[in-house]
Design a protein around this motif. Sequence first.
Motif: not given
Length: 114
Positions: A12, A15-19, A22
């Motif tokens: 990730h 910007e793309t990390a969601r948890t 992550d």
Amino acid sequence: MTDTADPDIRRHTAETARTMGDVRHEIDRLDRALVALLEERQSFMDAAARIKGKRSVVHDRARIEDVVAKVLAEARRQGLSPAIAEPVWRTLIDRCIAYEFEAFDALKPGRDKA
């Protein structure tokens, strides 16, 4: 296809990390990379201790300020906060100098203690 089991593979961006999992994966990956870079930097403290003829030149105030200035310029260029960069590098330099004194003394016992 990426191997998601490999802990050194980037999965990730910020910007793309969601948890938090992550985020933690990426921080742990970066910490491993930083340790490897710091070990390489440390190896040059060993080289400096071997090369320097006098213990009194291990601590070089002008060089410290030069390194910090270069780091701050690079931090600005890359978007790293100077509030993080400067104290981290000053601490790193301080610890590297202490390490270099130990390495110098181990290589050259009793030499130039003044």
